[in-house]
Design an enzyme around this catalytic site. Sequence first.
Site, PDB file in Angstrom:
ATOM      1  N   PHE A   1       7.944  -1.154   2.840  1.00 21.89           N
ATOM      2  CA  PHE A   1       8.590   0.162   2.950  1.00 21.89           C
ATOM      3  C   PHE A   1       7.591   1.155   3.526  1.00 21.89           C
ATOM      4  O   PHE A   1       6.478   1.280   3.019  1.00 21.89           O
ATOM      5  CB  PHE A   1       9.072   0.653   1.580  1.00 21.89           C
ATOM      6  CG  PHE A   1       9.802   1.962   1.662  1.00 21.89           C
ATOM      7  CD1 PHE A   1      11.123   2.010   2.097  1.00 21.89           C
ATOM      8  CD2 PHE A   1       9.162   3.159   1.365  1.00 21.89           C
ATOM      9  CE1 PHE A   1      11.797   3.224   2.203  1.00 21.89           C
ATOM     10  CE2 PHE A   1       9.826   4.379   1.469  1.00 21.89           C
ATOM     11  CZ  PHE A   1      11.154   4.408   1.883  1.00 21.89           C
TER      12      PHE A   1
ATOM     13  N   ASP B   1      -0.911   1.233   4.616  1.00 24.44           N
ATOM     14  CA  ASP B   1      -0.014   2.272   4.107  1.00 24.44           C
ATOM     15  C   ASP B   1      -0.346   2.458   2.627  1.00 24.44           C
ATOM     16  O   ASP B   1       0.032   1.656   1.779  1.00 24.44           O
ATOM     17  CB  ASP B   1       1.441   1.845   4.298  1.00 24.44           C
ATOM     18  CG  ASP B   1       2.426   2.889   3.757  1.00 24.44           C
ATOM     19  OD1 ASP B   1       1.986   3.778   2.988  1.00 24.44           O
ATOM     20  OD2 ASP B   1       3.617   2.798   4.078  1.00 24.44           O
TER      21      ASP B   1
ATOM     22  N   LYS C   1       2.486  11.104  -1.207  1.00 25.07           N
ATOM     23  CA  LYS C   1       2.812  11.041  -2.636  1.00 25.07           C
ATOM     24  C   LYS C   1       1.755  11.734  -3.518  1.00 25.07           C
ATOM     25  O   LYS C   1       1.745  12.947  -3.592  1.00 25.07           O
ATOM     26  CB  LYS C   1       3.062   9.593  -3.061  1.00 25.07           C
ATOM     27  CG  LYS C   1       4.369   9.040  -2.463  1.00 25.07           C
ATOM     28  CD  LYS C   1       4.963   7.877  -3.244  1.00 25.07           C
ATOM     29  CE  LYS C   1       6.391   7.621  -2.816  1.00 25.07           C
ATOM     30  NZ  LYS C   1       6.559   6.525  -1.881  1.00 25.07           N
TER      31      LYS C   1
HETATM   32  C1  LIG Z   1       7.160   6.542  -0.528  1.00 23.34           C
HETATM   33  C2  LIG Z   1       6.542   5.706   0.527  1.00 23.34           C
HETATM   34  C3  LIG Z   1       6.624   6.073   1.873  1.00 23.34           C
HETATM   35  C4  LIG Z   1       7.461   7.244   2.364  1.00 23.34           C
HETATM   36  O1  LIG Z   1       6.973   8.460   1.913  1.00 23.34           O
HETATM   37  P1  LIG Z   1       7.925   9.751   2.035  1.00 23.34           P
HETATM   38  O2  LIG Z   1       7.070  10.867   1.521  1.00 23.34           O
HETATM   39  O3  LIG Z   1       9.136   9.473   1.187  1.00 23.34           O
HETATM   40  O4  LIG Z   1       8.280   9.905   3.447  1.00 23.34           O
HETATM   41  C5  LIG Z   1       5.951   5.296   2.806  1.00 23.34           C
HETATM   42  N1  LIG Z   1       5.238   4.234   2.434  1.00 23.34           N
HETATM   43  C6  LIG Z   1       5.137   3.847   1.145  1.00 23.34           C
HETATM   44  C7  LIG Z   1       4.294   2.663   0.798  1.00 23.34           C
HETATM   45  C8  LIG Z   1       5.793   4.566   0.144  1.00 23.34           C
HETATM   46  O5  LIG Z   1       5.708   4.166  -1.120  1.00 23.34           O
END
Ligand SMILES: *Cc1c(COP(=O)(O)O)cnc(C)c1O
Length: 406
Positions: A141, A226, A255
Amino acid sequence: MSVEQAPVQRADFDQVMVPNYAPAAFIPVRGAGSRVWDQAGRELIDFAGGIAVNVLGHAHPALVGALTEQANKLWHVSNVFTNEPALRLAHKLVDATFADRAFFCNSGAEANEAAFKLARRVAHDRFGPEKHEIIATVNSFHGRTLFTVSVGGQPKYSDGFGPKITGISHVPYNDLEALKAQISDKTCAVVIEPIQGESGVVPADVAYLQGARELCDKHNALLIFDEVQTGVGRTGELFAYMHYGVTPDILSSAKSLGGGFPIGAMLTTEALAKHLTVGTHGTTYGGNPLACAVASAVLDVVNTPEVLAGVKAKHQKFKARLEQIGEKYGLFTQVRGVGLLIGCVLSEAWKGKAKDVFNAAEKEGLMVLQAGPDVVRFAPSLVIDDADIDEGLDRFERAAAKLTQG
Ligand SMILES: *Cc1c(COP(=O)(O)O)cnc(C)c1O
Protein backbone atom coordinates in the site's frame (compact mmCIF):
# COMPACT_ATOMS: atom_id res chain seq x y z
CA MET A 1 -14.52 33.68 22.58
CA SER A 2 -16.44 30.55 21.68
CA VAL A 3 -19.04 30.67 18.96
CA GLU A 4 -22.30 28.73 19.21
CA GLN A 5 -21.99 25.66 16.95
CA ALA A 6 -24.84 23.75 15.32
CA PRO A 7 -25.25 20.26 16.82
CA VAL A 8 -24.12 17.37 14.59
CA GLN A 9 -24.27 13.62 14.93
CA ARG A 10 -23.06 10.48 13.15
CA ALA A 11 -26.21 10.39 11.00
CA ASP A 12 -25.12 13.67 9.40
CA PHE A 13 -22.22 11.83 7.81
CA ASP A 14 -24.60 9.98 5.51
CA GLN A 15 -26.30 13.25 4.57
CA VAL A 16 -23.35 15.49 3.77
CA MET A 17 -20.23 13.40 3.23
CA VAL A 18 -19.04 11.43 0.21
CA PRO A 19 -19.67 7.81 1.24
CA ASN A 20 -16.09 6.54 0.72
CA TYR A 21 -15.66 5.90 4.46
CA ALA A 22 -17.72 3.95 6.97
CA PRO A 23 -16.91 5.63 10.30
CA ALA A 24 -17.84 4.08 13.66
CA ALA A 25 -21.15 4.93 15.31
CA PHE A 26 -19.67 7.33 17.88
CA ILE A 27 -17.92 10.68 17.35
CA PRO A 28 -14.72 11.37 19.32
CA VAL A 29 -14.57 14.96 20.53
CA ARG A 30 -11.56 15.17 22.85
CA GLY A 31 -8.36 13.30 23.63
CA ALA A 32 -5.63 13.39 26.27
CA GLY A 33 -2.66 11.02 26.10
CA SER A 34 -4.06 7.62 25.12
CA ARG A 35 -7.62 8.31 26.22
CA VAL A 36 -10.39 9.67 24.01
CA TRP A 37 -13.90 10.87 24.89
CA ASP A 38 -16.92 10.79 22.60
CA GLN A 39 -19.90 13.16 22.35
CA ALA A 40 -21.71 11.29 25.11
CA GLY A 41 -18.73 11.62 27.46
CA ARG A 42 -17.81 7.94 27.13
CA GLU A 43 -14.08 7.33 27.60
CA LEU A 44 -12.10 4.99 25.32
CA ILE A 45 -8.50 3.79 25.34
CA ASP A 46 -6.75 4.45 22.04
CA PHE A 47 -4.67 1.56 20.66
CA ALA A 48 -5.31 2.80 17.10
CA GLY A 49 -3.40 6.09 17.23
CA GLY A 50 -5.31 7.51 14.28
CA ILE A 51 -3.79 4.72 12.11
CA ALA A 52 -0.19 5.00 13.36
CA VAL A 53 -0.32 8.80 13.36
CA ASN A 54 -0.76 10.05 16.94
CA VAL A 55 2.76 9.03 17.86
CA LEU A 56 2.66 11.03 21.12
CA GLY A 57 -1.01 10.45 21.87
CA HIS A 58 -3.54 13.26 22.01
CA ALA A 59 -2.86 16.85 23.07
CA HIS A 60 0.80 16.23 23.98
CA PRO A 61 1.99 19.46 25.65
CA ALA A 62 5.12 19.73 23.47
CA LEU A 63 3.05 19.52 20.30
CA VAL A 64 0.26 21.81 21.51
CA GLY A 65 2.99 24.27 22.54
CA ALA A 66 4.79 24.13 19.18
CA LEU A 67 1.53 24.49 17.24
CA THR A 68 0.13 27.40 19.24
CA GLU A 69 3.45 29.22 19.29
CA GLN A 70 3.72 28.97 15.51
CA ALA A 71 0.01 29.76 15.07
CA ASN A 72 0.62 33.12 16.67
CA LYS A 73 3.55 33.87 14.33
CA LEU A 74 3.11 32.70 10.74
CA TRP A 75 0.84 30.10 9.14
CA HIS A 76 1.71 30.00 5.48
CA VAL A 77 3.91 31.73 2.95
CA SER A 78 4.04 29.17 0.05
CA ASN A 79 7.29 27.96 -1.48
CA VAL A 80 7.86 31.30 -3.15
CA PHE A 81 9.51 31.91 0.24
CA THR A 82 11.19 29.48 2.56
CA ASN A 83 10.44 29.49 6.30
CA GLU A 84 12.31 28.85 9.53
CA PRO A 85 10.32 25.81 10.78
CA ALA A 86 10.83 23.99 7.44
CA LEU A 87 14.59 24.59 7.49
CA ARG A 88 14.86 23.51 11.12
CA LEU A 89 12.89 20.33 10.43
CA ALA A 90 14.98 19.53 7.35
CA HIS A 91 18.19 19.94 9.40
CA LYS A 92 16.84 17.56 12.04
CA LEU A 93 15.88 14.89 9.48
CA VAL A 94 19.18 15.19 7.60
CA ASP A 95 21.17 15.01 10.85
CA ALA A 96 19.26 11.95 12.03
CA THR A 97 19.21 9.85 8.82
CA PHE A 98 21.14 8.76 5.70
CA ALA A 99 19.57 11.64 3.80
CA ASP A 100 21.16 14.91 2.71
CA ARG A 101 17.99 16.51 1.39
CA ALA A 102 14.31 16.71 2.31
CA PHE A 103 11.19 17.51 0.28
CA PHE A 104 8.05 18.33 2.27
CA CYS A 105 4.46 17.64 1.31
CA ASN A 106 1.21 16.91 3.13
CA SER A 107 0.56 13.17 3.13
CA GLY A 108 2.05 9.75 2.61
CA ALA A 109 0.68 9.46 -0.90
CA GLU A 110 2.35 12.72 -1.86
CA ALA A 111 5.66 11.64 -0.31
CA ASN A 112 5.52 8.46 -2.42
CA GLU A 113 4.41 10.38 -5.51
CA ALA A 114 7.53 12.53 -5.10
CA ALA A 115 9.68 9.43 -4.53
CA PHE A 116 8.41 7.70 -7.68
CA LYS A 117 8.70 10.82 -9.81
CA LEU A 118 12.24 11.39 -8.54
CA ALA A 119 13.23 7.79 -9.34
CA ARG A 120 11.88 8.08 -12.87
CA ARG A 121 13.50 11.46 -13.38
CA VAL A 122 16.91 10.23 -12.23
CA ALA A 123 16.74 7.21 -14.53
CA HIS A 124 15.57 9.38 -17.41
CA ASP A 125 18.41 11.85 -16.92
CA ARG A 126 21.10 9.23 -16.40
CA PHE A 127 20.05 6.39 -18.71
CA GLY A 128 17.21 7.57 -20.97
CA PRO A 129 13.46 6.93 -21.26
CA GLU A 130 13.69 3.11 -21.50
CA LYS A 131 14.66 2.84 -17.84
CA HIS A 132 11.36 3.68 -16.18
CA GLU A 133 10.04 0.43 -14.72
CA ILE A 134 9.07 0.30 -11.08
CA ILE A 135 8.90 -2.98 -9.18
CA ALA A 136 6.58 -3.07 -6.18
CA THR A 137 5.21 -5.92 -4.07
CA VAL A 138 1.94 -7.82 -4.02
CA ASN A 139 -0.43 -6.47 -1.31
CA SER A 140 1.66 -3.33 -0.79
CA PHE A 141 0.00 0.00 0.00
CA HIS A 142 1.48 3.34 -1.03
CA GLY A 143 -1.44 5.79 -1.00
CA ARG A 144 -4.52 6.69 -3.04
CA THR A 145 -3.38 8.98 -5.86
CA LEU A 146 -3.49 7.34 -9.29
CA PHE A 147 0.29 6.80 -9.40
CA THR A 148 0.41 5.41 -5.85
CA VAL A 149 -2.55 3.03 -6.30
CA SER A 150 -0.96 1.87 -9.55
CA VAL A 151 2.28 1.12 -7.70
CA GLY A 152 0.37 -0.38 -4.76
CA GLY A 153 -0.13 -4.11 -4.99
CA GLN A 154 -3.87 -4.23 -4.25
CA PRO A 155 -5.96 -4.05 -7.46
CA LYS A 156 -9.12 -3.31 -5.43
CA TYR A 157 -7.70 0.20 -4.93
CA SER A 158 -6.64 0.80 -8.54
CA ASP A 159 -9.31 -0.95 -10.62
CA GLY A 160 -12.17 1.04 -12.13
CA PHE A 161 -10.48 4.41 -12.49
CA GLY A 162 -9.51 4.16 -16.13
CA PRO A 163 -6.03 3.50 -17.46
CA LYS A 164 -3.43 2.97 -14.75
CA ILE A 165 0.10 4.28 -14.79
CA THR A 166 2.11 1.73 -16.77
CA GLY A 167 5.62 0.38 -16.36
CA ILE A 168 4.88 -1.10 -12.96
CA SER A 169 5.09 -4.76 -11.92
CA HIS A 170 4.34 -6.57 -8.67
CA VAL A 171 6.30 -9.44 -7.15
CA PRO A 172 5.48 -11.45 -4.00
CA TYR A 173 6.74 -9.82 -0.79
CA ASN A 174 9.70 -11.37 1.03
CA ASP A 175 10.52 -13.40 -2.08
CA LEU A 176 14.02 -12.50 -3.21
CA GLU A 177 14.02 -14.98 -6.10
CA ALA A 178 10.90 -13.36 -7.54
CA LEU A 179 12.52 -9.93 -7.35
CA LYS A 180 15.69 -11.30 -8.94
CA ALA A 181 13.66 -12.73 -11.82
CA GLN A 182 11.81 -9.45 -12.41
CA ILE A 183 14.55 -6.85 -12.04
CA SER A 184 16.42 -5.73 -15.17
CA ASP A 185 18.37 -2.80 -16.51
CA LYS A 186 15.01 -1.20 -17.37
CA THR A 187 14.13 -1.05 -13.68
CA CYS A 188 14.43 2.45 -12.26
CA ALA A 189 13.25 1.64 -8.73
CA VAL A 190 12.19 -1.09 -6.34
CA VAL A 191 9.76 0.07 -3.67
CA ILE A 192 9.26 -1.84 -0.44
CA GLU A 193 7.50 -1.26 2.86
CA PRO A 194 9.95 -2.58 5.52
CA ILE A 195 6.83 -3.85 7.26
CA GLN A 196 3.69 -4.17 5.11
CA GLY A 197 1.21 -2.24 7.23
CA GLU A 198 -2.22 -2.05 5.63
CA SER A 199 -2.16 -5.60 4.31
CA GLY A 200 -1.60 -7.30 7.66
CA VAL A 201 1.54 -6.11 9.53
CA VAL A 202 4.02 -8.34 7.69
CA PRO A 203 7.67 -7.60 8.54
CA ALA A 204 10.33 -8.03 5.85
CA ASP A 205 13.10 -10.55 6.42
CA VAL A 206 16.51 -8.95 6.87
CA ALA A 207 17.95 -11.09 4.06
CA TYR A 208 15.17 -9.90 1.72
CA LEU A 209 15.97 -6.23 2.22
CA GLN A 210 19.72 -6.90 2.00
CA GLY A 211 19.19 -8.87 -1.21
CA ALA A 212 16.98 -6.13 -2.65
CA ARG A 213 19.72 -3.60 -1.90
CA GLU A 214 22.29 -5.71 -3.76
CA LEU A 215 20.01 -6.30 -6.76
CA CYS A 216 19.24 -2.58 -7.03
CA ASP A 217 22.94 -1.73 -6.97
CA LYS A 218 23.67 -4.33 -9.63
CA HIS A 219 20.99 -2.93 -11.97
CA ASN A 220 21.43 0.78 -11.26
CA ALA A 221 17.96 0.88 -9.75
CA LEU A 222 17.01 2.96 -6.73
CA LEU A 223 15.76 1.34 -3.55
CA ILE A 224 12.76 3.20 -2.11
CA PHE A 225 11.53 2.40 1.37
CA ASP A 226 7.97 3.48 2.05
CA GLU A 227 8.23 4.27 5.75
CA VAL A 228 4.97 6.17 5.96
CA GLN A 229 3.71 3.69 8.56
CA THR A 230 7.00 2.35 9.98
CA GLY A 231 8.85 5.64 10.46
CA VAL A 232 9.36 8.08 13.31
CA GLY A 233 10.00 5.67 16.15
CA ARG A 234 7.26 3.15 15.40
CA THR A 235 9.71 0.20 15.36
CA GLY A 236 11.83 1.38 18.28
CA GLU A 237 14.34 2.97 15.91
CA LEU A 238 13.78 6.37 14.31
CA PHE A 239 13.19 4.63 10.97
CA ALA A 240 12.73 0.94 10.23
CA TYR A 241 15.73 0.93 7.86
CA MET A 242 17.89 1.44 10.96
CA HIS A 243 16.27 -1.58 12.59
CA TYR A 244 17.14 -3.65 9.51
CA GLY A 245 20.55 -2.09 8.81
CA VAL A 246 19.71 -1.64 5.12
CA THR A 247 19.83 1.91 3.73
CA PRO A 248 17.51 3.02 0.92
CA ASP A 249 18.20 5.71 -1.69
CA ILE A 250 14.83 7.37 -1.11
CA LEU A 251 12.59 7.20 1.95
CA SER A 252 9.02 8.42 2.33
CA SER A 253 7.61 9.48 5.69
CA ALA A 254 4.26 10.85 6.84
CA LYS A 255 1.71 9.56 9.41
CA SER A 256 3.68 9.75 12.70
CA LEU A 257 5.88 12.56 11.39
CA GLY A 258 3.25 15.17 12.22
CA GLY A 259 1.83 13.42 15.28
CA GLY A 260 -1.65 14.26 13.96
CA PHE A 261 -0.86 17.40 11.98
CA PRO A 262 -0.73 16.64 8.22
CA ILE A 263 2.80 16.48 6.81
CA GLY A 264 4.80 14.17 4.56
CA ALA A 265 8.46 14.09 3.64
CA MET A 266 10.62 12.50 1.01
CA LEU A 267 14.22 12.05 2.09
CA THR A 268 17.11 11.34 -0.27
CA THR A 269 20.75 11.93 -1.06
CA GLU A 270 22.21 15.07 -2.58
CA ALA A 271 23.23 13.23 -5.76
CA LEU A 272 19.63 12.17 -6.42
CA ALA A 273 17.92 15.31 -5.14
CA LYS A 274 19.70 17.49 -7.68
CA HIS A 275 17.60 15.92 -10.46
CA LEU A 276 14.50 17.72 -9.17
CA THR A 277 15.63 21.09 -10.49
CA VAL A 278 13.65 24.29 -10.03
CA GLY A 279 10.10 23.86 -11.27
CA THR A 280 10.16 20.08 -11.78
CA HIS A 281 7.96 19.28 -8.77
CA GLY A 282 6.12 21.08 -5.99
CA THR A 283 3.09 21.58 -3.78
CA THR A 284 1.57 24.77 -2.39
CA TYR A 285 1.29 23.63 1.23
CA GLY A 286 4.50 21.56 1.35
CA GLY A 287 6.76 22.71 4.17
CA ASN A 288 3.96 24.68 5.77
CA PRO A 289 5.28 26.42 8.94
CA LEU A 290 2.56 25.01 11.22
CA ALA A 291 3.16 21.43 10.08
CA CYS A 292 6.95 21.78 10.24
CA ALA A 293 6.90 23.33 13.71
CA VAL A 294 4.83 20.41 14.99
CA ALA A 295 6.95 17.78 13.21
CA SER A 296 10.12 19.31 14.70
CA ALA A 297 8.62 18.95 18.16
CA VAL A 298 7.63 15.34 17.35
CA LEU A 299 11.22 14.52 16.40
CA ASP A 300 12.62 16.25 19.51
CA VAL A 301 10.51 14.03 21.74
CA VAL A 302 10.56 10.76 19.77
CA ASN A 303 14.22 10.67 18.74
CA THR A 304 15.52 10.12 22.27
CA PRO A 305 16.95 6.90 23.75
CA GLU A 306 14.23 6.85 26.43
CA VAL A 307 11.28 6.96 24.04
CA LEU A 308 12.82 4.53 21.54
CA ALA A 309 13.78 2.05 24.28
CA GLY A 310 10.29 2.47 25.69
CA VAL A 311 8.80 1.34 22.39
CA LYS A 312 10.76 -1.93 22.57
CA ALA A 313 9.71 -2.52 26.18
CA LYS A 314 6.06 -1.78 25.42
CA HIS A 315 6.22 -4.19 22.47
CA GLN A 316 7.13 -7.00 24.88
CA LYS A 317 4.28 -6.04 27.19
CA PHE A 318 1.74 -6.12 24.35
CA LYS A 319 3.09 -9.28 22.78
CA ALA A 320 3.15 -11.37 25.96
CA ARG A 321 -0.42 -10.50 26.94
CA LEU A 322 -1.81 -10.70 23.39
CA GLU A 323 -0.32 -14.17 22.91
CA GLN A 324 -2.02 -15.25 26.15
CA ILE A 325 -5.37 -13.81 25.04
CA GLY A 326 -5.05 -15.33 21.58
CA GLU A 327 -4.41 -18.77 23.00
CA LYS A 328 -6.99 -18.62 25.79
CA TYR A 329 -9.86 -17.72 23.46
CA GLY A 330 -8.61 -19.38 20.25
CA LEU A 331 -8.94 -15.98 18.59
CA PHE A 332 -5.57 -15.66 16.90
CA THR A 333 -2.63 -17.85 16.03
CA GLN A 334 0.22 -15.39 15.80
CA VAL A 335 1.24 -12.00 17.16
CA ARG A 336 3.66 -10.31 14.75
CA GLY A 337 5.17 -6.92 14.03
CA VAL A 338 7.96 -4.73 15.37
CA GLY A 339 7.86 -2.12 18.11
CA LEU A 340 4.41 -0.60 18.43
CA LEU A 341 3.13 -1.81 15.08
CA ILE A 342 1.59 -5.11 16.06
CA GLY A 343 -0.70 -7.49 14.20
CA CYS A 344 -2.72 -10.38 15.61
CA VAL A 345 -3.40 -12.97 12.92
CA LEU A 346 -6.89 -14.37 13.38
CA SER A 347 -7.30 -18.12 13.71
CA GLU A 348 -9.06 -20.23 11.06
CA ALA A 349 -12.39 -19.93 12.93
CA TRP A 350 -12.18 -16.12 13.02
CA LYS A 351 -10.63 -15.51 9.59
CA GLY A 352 -12.26 -12.58 7.81
CA LYS A 353 -13.78 -11.27 11.04
CA ALA A 354 -11.36 -8.54 12.09
CA LYS A 355 -14.26 -6.08 11.88
CA ASP A 356 -16.16 -8.12 14.51
CA VAL A 357 -13.15 -7.83 16.82
CA PHE A 358 -13.01 -4.09 16.14
CA ASN A 359 -16.70 -3.78 17.05
CA ALA A 360 -16.37 -5.95 20.18
CA ALA A 361 -13.40 -3.87 21.36
CA GLU A 362 -15.29 -0.64 20.76
CA LYS A 363 -18.15 -1.90 22.95
CA GLU A 364 -15.62 -2.38 25.78
CA GLY A 365 -14.22 1.13 25.35
CA LEU A 366 -11.17 0.32 23.24
CA MET A 367 -10.09 1.61 19.83
CA VAL A 368 -8.15 -0.92 17.74
CA LEU A 369 -7.51 -1.25 13.98
CA GLN A 370 -7.88 -3.84 11.30
CA ALA A 371 -5.13 -4.57 8.77
CA GLY A 372 -7.20 -6.37 6.17
CA PRO A 373 -9.98 -8.77 7.17
CA ASP A 374 -7.73 -11.29 8.93
CA VAL A 375 -5.52 -9.19 11.18
CA VAL A 376 -6.26 -7.01 14.22
CA ARG A 377 -3.72 -4.19 14.34
CA PHE A 378 -2.41 -2.08 17.22
CA ALA A 379 -0.55 1.19 16.57
CA PRO A 380 -0.80 3.12 19.83
CA SER A 381 1.07 6.20 21.01
CA LEU A 382 4.77 5.50 21.54
CA VAL A 383 4.53 7.05 25.00
CA ILE A 384 1.38 5.25 26.14
CA ASP A 385 1.47 4.68 29.91
CA ASP A 386 1.93 1.13 31.14
CA ALA A 387 -1.31 1.57 33.12
CA ASP A 388 -3.18 2.43 29.91
CA ILE A 389 -1.67 -0.62 28.17
CA ASP A 390 -2.82 -2.88 31.03
CA GLU A 391 -6.30 -1.36 31.17
CA GLY A 392 -6.64 -1.45 27.38
CA LEU A 393 -5.57 -5.09 27.25
CA ASP A 394 -8.05 -5.92 30.04
CA ARG A 395 -10.76 -4.36 27.88
CA PHE A 396 -9.48 -6.29 24.88
CA GLU A 397 -9.62 -9.54 26.84
CA ARG A 398 -13.23 -8.80 27.86
CA ALA A 399 -14.04 -8.18 24.20
CA ALA A 400 -12.35 -11.45 23.20
CA ALA A 401 -14.25 -13.34 25.90
CA LYS A 402 -17.65 -11.94 24.91
CA LEU A 403 -16.99 -12.44 21.22
CA THR A 404 -15.83 -16.04 21.50
CA GLN A 405 -18.29 -17.11 24.19
CA GLY A 406 -21.26 -15.81 22.21
C1 LIG B 1 -0.89 5.29 5.11
C2 LIG B 1 0.14 4.87 4.13
C3 LIG B 1 0.34 5.58 2.94
C4 LIG B 1 -0.57 6.72 2.50
O1 LIG B 1 -0.48 7.82 3.34
P1 LIG B 1 -1.61 8.95 3.23
O2 LIG B 1 -1.18 9.99 4.22
O3 LIG B 1 -2.92 8.29 3.58
O4 LIG B 1 -1.61 9.45 1.85
C5 LIG B 1 1.38 5.20 2.11
N1 LIG B 1 2.17 4.18 2.43
C6 LIG B 1 2.01 3.46 3.57
C7 LIG B 1 2.96 2.35 3.88
C8 LIG B 1 0.98 3.78 4.45
O5 LIG B 1 0.81 3.06 5.56
